[in-house]
Write a protein that holds these residues in place. Structure first.
Motif, PDB file in Angstrom:
ATOM      1  N   SER A 131      58.884 -15.724  21.304  1.00 62.51           N
ATOM      2  CA  SER A 131      59.720 -14.981  20.346  1.00 62.51           C
ATOM      3  C   SER A 131      59.420 -13.486  20.342  1.00 62.51           C
ATOM      4  N   LYS A 132      58.316 -13.087  20.977  1.00 63.61           N
ATOM      5  CA  LYS A 132      57.913 -11.680  20.937  1.00 63.61           C
ATOM      6  C   LYS A 132      58.000 -10.989  22.295  1.00 63.61           C
ATOM      7  N   LEU A 133      58.665 -11.605  23.246  1.00 61.95           N
ATOM      8  CA  LEU A 133      58.737 -11.042  24.593  1.00 61.95           C
ATOM      9  C   LEU A 133      59.553  -9.755  24.606  1.00 61.95           C
ATOM     10  N   ASP A 134      59.086  -8.784  25.401  1.00 63.83           N
ATOM     11  CA  ASP A 134      59.906  -7.612  25.637  1.00 63.83           C
ATOM     12  C   ASP A 134      60.856  -7.898  26.798  1.00 63.83           C
ATOM     13  N   ALA A 135      61.565  -6.889  27.242  1.00 66.76           N
ATOM     14  CA  ALA A 135      62.559  -7.089  28.295  1.00 66.76           C
ATOM     15  C   ALA A 135      61.928  -7.453  29.633  1.00 66.76           C
ATOM     16  N   HIS A 136      60.620  -7.268  29.761  1.00 69.30           N
ATOM     17  CA  HIS A 136      59.924  -7.532  31.014  1.00 69.30           C
ATOM     18  C   HIS A 136      59.056  -8.789  30.946  1.00 69.30           C
ATOM     19  N   GLY A 137      59.242  -9.602  29.908  1.00 72.36           N
ATOM     20  CA  GLY A 137      58.496 -10.847  29.806  1.00 72.36           C
ATOM     21  C   GLY A 137      57.058 -10.668  29.347  1.00 72.36           C
ATOM     22  N   ARG A 138      56.813  -9.633  28.572  1.00 70.55           N
ATOM     23  CA  ARG A 138      55.454  -9.347  28.100  1.00 70.55           C
ATOM     24  C   ARG A 138      55.385  -9.401  26.582  1.00 70.55           C
ATOM     25  N   ILE A 139      54.208  -9.694  26.083  1.00 72.37           N
ATOM     26  CA  ILE A 139      53.913  -9.485  24.671  1.00 72.37           C
ATOM     27  C   ILE A 139      52.966  -8.301  24.565  1.00 72.37           C
ATOM     28  N   HIS A 140      52.966  -7.673  23.393  1.00 74.76           N
ATOM     29  CA  HIS A 140      52.148  -6.480  23.190  1.00 74.76           C
ATOM     30  C   HIS A 140      51.304  -6.652  21.921  1.00 74.76           C
ATOM     31  N   PRO A 141      50.253  -7.477  21.969  1.00 74.30           N
ATOM     32  CA  PRO A 141      49.415  -7.651  20.773  1.00 74.30           C
ATOM     33  C   PRO A 141      48.850  -6.310  20.302  1.00 74.30           C
ATOM     34  N   ALA A 142      48.911  -6.099  19.003  1.00 73.22           N
ATOM     35  CA  ALA A 142      48.347  -4.868  18.438  1.00 73.22           C
ATOM     36  C   ALA A 142      46.830  -4.983  18.401  1.00 73.22           C
ATOM     37  N   ILE A 143      46.171  -3.968  18.912  1.00 77.00           N
ATOM     38  CA  ILE A 143      44.704  -3.925  18.923  1.00 77.00           C
ATOM     39  C   ILE A 143      44.265  -2.956  17.833  1.00 77.00           C
ATOM     40  N   ALA A 144      43.598  -3.470  16.828  1.00 78.02           N
ATOM     41  CA  ALA A 144      43.117  -2.643  15.730  1.00 78.02           C
ATOM     42  C   ALA A 144      41.680  -2.233  16.024  1.00 78.02           C
ATOM     43  N   PRO A 145      41.431  -0.964  16.329  1.00 75.63           N
ATOM     44  CA  PRO A 145      40.080  -0.556  16.730  1.00 75.63           C
ATOM     45  C   PRO A 145      39.068  -0.598  15.598  1.00 75.63           C
ATOM     46  N   LEU A 146      39.523  -0.472  14.355  1.00 76.35           N
ATOM     47  CA  LEU A 146      38.628  -0.458  13.195  1.00 76.35           C
ATOM     48  C   LEU A 146      39.122  -1.480  12.183  1.00 76.35           C
ATOM     49  N   ALA A 147      39.043  -2.750  12.553  1.00 81.07           N
ATOM     50  CA  ALA A 147      39.652  -3.778  11.707  1.00 81.07           C
ATOM     51  C   ALA A 147      38.741  -4.231  10.580  1.00 81.07           C
ATOM     52  N   ALA A 148      37.514  -4.564  10.892  1.00 77.83           N
ATOM     53  CA  ALA A 148      36.600  -5.127   9.900  1.00 77.83           C
ATOM     54  C   ALA A 148      35.771  -4.024   9.253  1.00 77.83           C
ATOM     55  N   ARG A 149      35.083  -4.393   8.191  1.00 81.35           N
ATOM     56  CA  ARG A 149      34.205  -3.446   7.515  1.00 81.35           C
ATOM     57  C   ARG A 149      33.151  -2.880   8.459  1.00 81.35           C
ATOM     58  N   THR A 150      32.729  -3.703   9.410  1.00 77.72           N
ATOM     59  CA  THR A 150      31.687  -3.287  10.352  1.00 77.72           C
ATOM     60  C   THR A 150      32.231  -2.445  11.497  1.00 77.72           C
ATOM     61  N   GLY A 151      33.557  -2.278  11.557  1.00 79.25           N
ATOM     62  CA  GLY A 151      34.157  -1.558  12.665  1.00 79.25           C
ATOM     63  C   GLY A 151      34.607  -2.454  13.789  1.00 79.25           C
ATOM     64  N   ARG A 152      34.358  -3.773  13.666  1.00 78.32           N
ATOM     65  CA  ARG A 152      34.759  -4.687  14.734  1.00 78.32           C
ATOM     66  C   ARG A 152      36.279  -4.637  14.937  1.00 78.32           C
ATOM     67  N   MET A 153      36.686  -4.765  16.200  1.00 74.63           N
ATOM     68  CA  MET A 153      38.101  -4.734  16.547  1.00 74.63           C
ATOM     69  C   MET A 153      38.748  -6.092  16.279  1.00 74.63           C
ATOM     70  N   SER A 154      40.067  -6.073  16.149  1.00 78.32           N
ATOM     71  CA  SER A 154      40.811  -7.331  16.081  1.00 78.32           C
ATOM     72  C   SER A 154      42.073  -7.194  16.910  1.00 78.32           C
ATOM     73  N   VAL A 155      42.640  -8.329  17.271  1.00 77.14           N
ATOM     74  CA  VAL A 155      43.862  -8.377  18.064  1.00 77.14           C
ATOM     75  C   VAL A 155      44.833  -9.305  17.363  1.00 77.14           C
ATOM     76  N   THR A 156      46.087  -8.880  17.231  1.00 79.64           N
ATOM     77  CA  THR A 156      47.079  -9.719  16.563  1.00 79.64           C
ATOM     78  C   THR A 156      47.488 -10.891  17.450  1.00 79.64           C
ATOM     79  N   ASP A 157      48.405 -11.688  16.934  1.00 78.49           N
ATOM     80  CA  ASP A 157      48.892 -12.901  17.605  1.00 78.49           C
ATOM     81  C   ASP A 157      47.786 -13.938  17.755  1.00 78.49           C
TER      82      ASP A 157
END
Length: 614
Positions: free
Chosen positions: A349-375
């Motif tokens: 459901s999230k494909l772009d025109a080239h058959g890719r998904i683009h998960p958002a990468i949050a560089p400062l997600a947690a209180r500790t600064g740990r990263m997170s990735v959506t989807d």
């Protein structure tokens, strides 16, 4: 020219909306003067968050300073879009709140390359997060523009946001559909858009002063901006999806979920998501549940059910008991549903025109600064290949994954100066086996190693006796005895934890990491300081590795940072060389302790690194 007046912190500010060529000329005159005075705040309004989905639109581009905002009607195209693009190119320095999003929007939809805009950007969200990373639900200010502005600029700042939601409802729109459906010239929409850049412009100098007061290092600010840029580049490139695999996978997982729901129904559970039904049925089977939610209800979440099903966090058998069939059925029904809907169907459901998904990468997600990735891609069990099989390397490429080796314990050994742990690392020992030998002697068993591993991660992640017992399946008396022996083997860990807690209390309940990151502690959870120290430093180890890899020319191959792993897509003929270079970039000393990494070259799919055959 549409113009709207508004009061911010006792000042009358103006939002300008150019409609004619003459209006756009006035904007350029203002921009020429404003650029000489200082940085220009930039923002966008779009049709939503899925930047790469077909039909996505950039509606407006806003530029402003502390007193004036200009809302350029990009959606109209022509001169409006041209003036917006030219303005973005000529601004020397810009301020953006949550820059990763706007960088990618402007890169994809306004012809403003990320590589051009990012080096000129100060992200006020990064500045705010380095002051207090907590969200409002955690007792912090929050990192959104409105709560920050309410704290630092004007308490009434969130009012326009509430007003805009009312306008959405008046048009029969929801919060999700409102951004695409609201008329472009709606006055509340235009005022909201314009005020955001004025608030951003006013927020930046206040945050800078707070940085100076707290002694936050400029080098840390620059470092976080570089990490954000690298993450944005990876998000822009995205992940190729094997659609021929994902579609039938969704159907198969739906059937699996239904099969396990039917199994649960045999034990009286007609809704596997009903904690009350599951708790009642488990009690009827002789199971004792003790953990409760804040409202007092018995908990039946994954952390409770996995031990009952005799499974560890990676869904591998523990061997401590006979698996409870209901717990197993509920777990597997819920997992199959999640994997089918959130992953297999979600990817499609999230494909772009080239058959890719683009998960958002949050560089400062947690209180500790740990990263997170959506989807949900950062939540997959480490033993799973089913979902990962749907993610492909580029044609002619293979997947390469490079993972730090026991990074949490190496960080702990470095920060707490744990002598025996350092010696074991230097000697190339398996840390968990070394610990088991120290605790149980040379005749330790694989089960002893597992308990030692559980205790070590309990120290790092803040898990106490009950958590270790549940995750390892070992008797409470044995774990209690092993914990005492562990503290005798590694006395520096307890001493360091006490020292860090004292320092945090003296610093207003804030622990300051080695790089200067401020990590607020909750007064009833000061024991979490060890977790915060290790998790924060491990994240910065990963950040340094990302910088090293970019410097080595590897950014074009990088796809995702997942916990302590970096996933890449590499030409097959170069895979071995790139893997060695990645290991080199991820290997460096931390306070005298070697941080090491191991690369693995797989096949075409991410799942090939976890047992899939492709």
């Amino acid at each position: 020219m549409r113009e709207f007046r508004h009061d911010i912190a006792g000042d009358r500010v103006t939002v300008h909306v150019p409609e004619t060529a003459e209006d756009l000329d006035r904007f350029r005159e203002w921009l020429d003067r404003a650029r000489e005075r200082g940085p220009i705040a930039v923002d966008t309004e779009t049709t939503g968050l899925d930047i790469y989905r077909p039909g996505y639109r950039l509606r407006t581009v806003q530029l402003g300073d502390a007193h004036d905002a200009w809302v350029l009607l990009y959606e109209r195209g022509g001169e409006h879009a041209q003036h917006a693009r030219e303005a973005l190119q000529c601004c020397g320095h810009v301020l953006i709140h949550n820059a990763n999003f706007d960088w990618l929007v402007l890169d994809e939809h306004a012809g403003t390359p990320l590589e051009s805009l990012a080096p000129r950007t100060v992200d006020t969200r990064i500045l705010a997060t380095l002051i207090d990373p907590r969200q409002q639900s955690e007792g912090g200010i929050g990192t959104g523009l409105k709560p920050l502005s309410a704290r630092w600029v004007d308490p009434t700042a969130p009012d326009t946001q509430a007003g805009l939601q009312s306008v959405f409802r008046a048009h029969g729109l929801t919060k999700e559909t409102g951004w695409a459906g609201i008329p472009l010239m709606d006055p509340t929409f235009l005022l909201y858009a314009g005020l955001d850049v004025i608030l951003t412009a006013r927020l930046e100098p206040v945050l800078r002063r707070e940085h100076s007061r707290l002694g936050i290092r400029p080098e840390l600010v620059q470092y976080e901006h570089e990490i954000a840029r690298i993450c944005a580049v990876m998000q822009r490139r995205g992940l190729l999806v094997d659609q021929e695999y994902a579609e039938p996978l969704a159907r198969r997982l739906a059937e699996e979920a239904e099969r396990y729901r039917a199994m649960a129904a045999r034990y009286g559970v007609t809704k596997v998501g009903s904690s009350a039904q599951v708790a009642e049925a488990l009690a009827g089977m002789g199971e004792t549940l003790t953990e409760r939610t804040k409202s007092g209800a018995l908990q039946t979440d994954k952390a409770v059910l996995l031990p009952l099903a005799d499974l560890d966090r990676d869904w591998q058998r523990i061997g401590a008991r006979e698996p409870n069939p209901l717990a197993n059925a509920v777990l597997r029904a819920k997992r199959a549903k999640k994997w089918g809907e959130d992953y297999a169907q979600g990817f499609m459901s999230k494909l772009d025109a080239h058959g890719r998904i683009h998960p958002a990468i949050a560089p400062l997600a947690a209180r500790t600064g740990r990263m997170s990735v959506t989807d949900g891609l950062h939540q997959l069990p480490s033993s799973d290949h089913v979902v990962r099989r749907a993610i492909l390397a580029e044609p002619g490429h293979v997947k390469v994954s490079t993972d730090f080796v026991a990074v949490e314990l190496r960080v702990l050994a470095a920060l707490a100066h744990v002598r025996r742990m350092r010696e074991a690392i230097a000697a190339g020992e398996d840390l968990h086996a070394f610990t088991a030998r120290m605790v149980w002697g040379p005749d330790f068993t694989p089960r002893h190693r597992k308990v030692s591993k559980g205790i070590s991660f309990g120290k790092v992640y803040g898990g106490g006796l009950d958590v270790i017992v549940r995750q390892t399946g070992a008797p409470e008396a044995e774990v209690r005895s092993a914990l005492a022996a562990y503290d005798r083997v590694y006395p520096e860990i307890k001493r360091a934890a006490s020292r860090w807690q004292r320092q945090a209390v003296a610093n207003g309940m804030v622990y300051v990491s080695p790089v200067g990151r401020r990590l607020p502690l909750d007064r009833d959870r000061t024991y979490a300081v060890t977790n915060y120290a290790c998790q924060s430093t491990a994240r910065d180890v990963l950040g340094q590795a990302l910088l090293n890899m970019e410097a080595a020319g590897l950014l074009e191959y990088m796809r995702l940072p997942i916990h302590d792993e970096i996933l890449m897509s590499v030409p097959a003929e170069d895979a071995a060389d790139v893997a060695r270079e990645t290991e080199r970039c991820m290997t460096f000393p931390l306070f005298g302790v070697p941080i090491a990494a191991e690369a693995e070259v797989g096949g075409r799919s991410w799942g090939s690194l976890y047992g899939a055959d492709y």
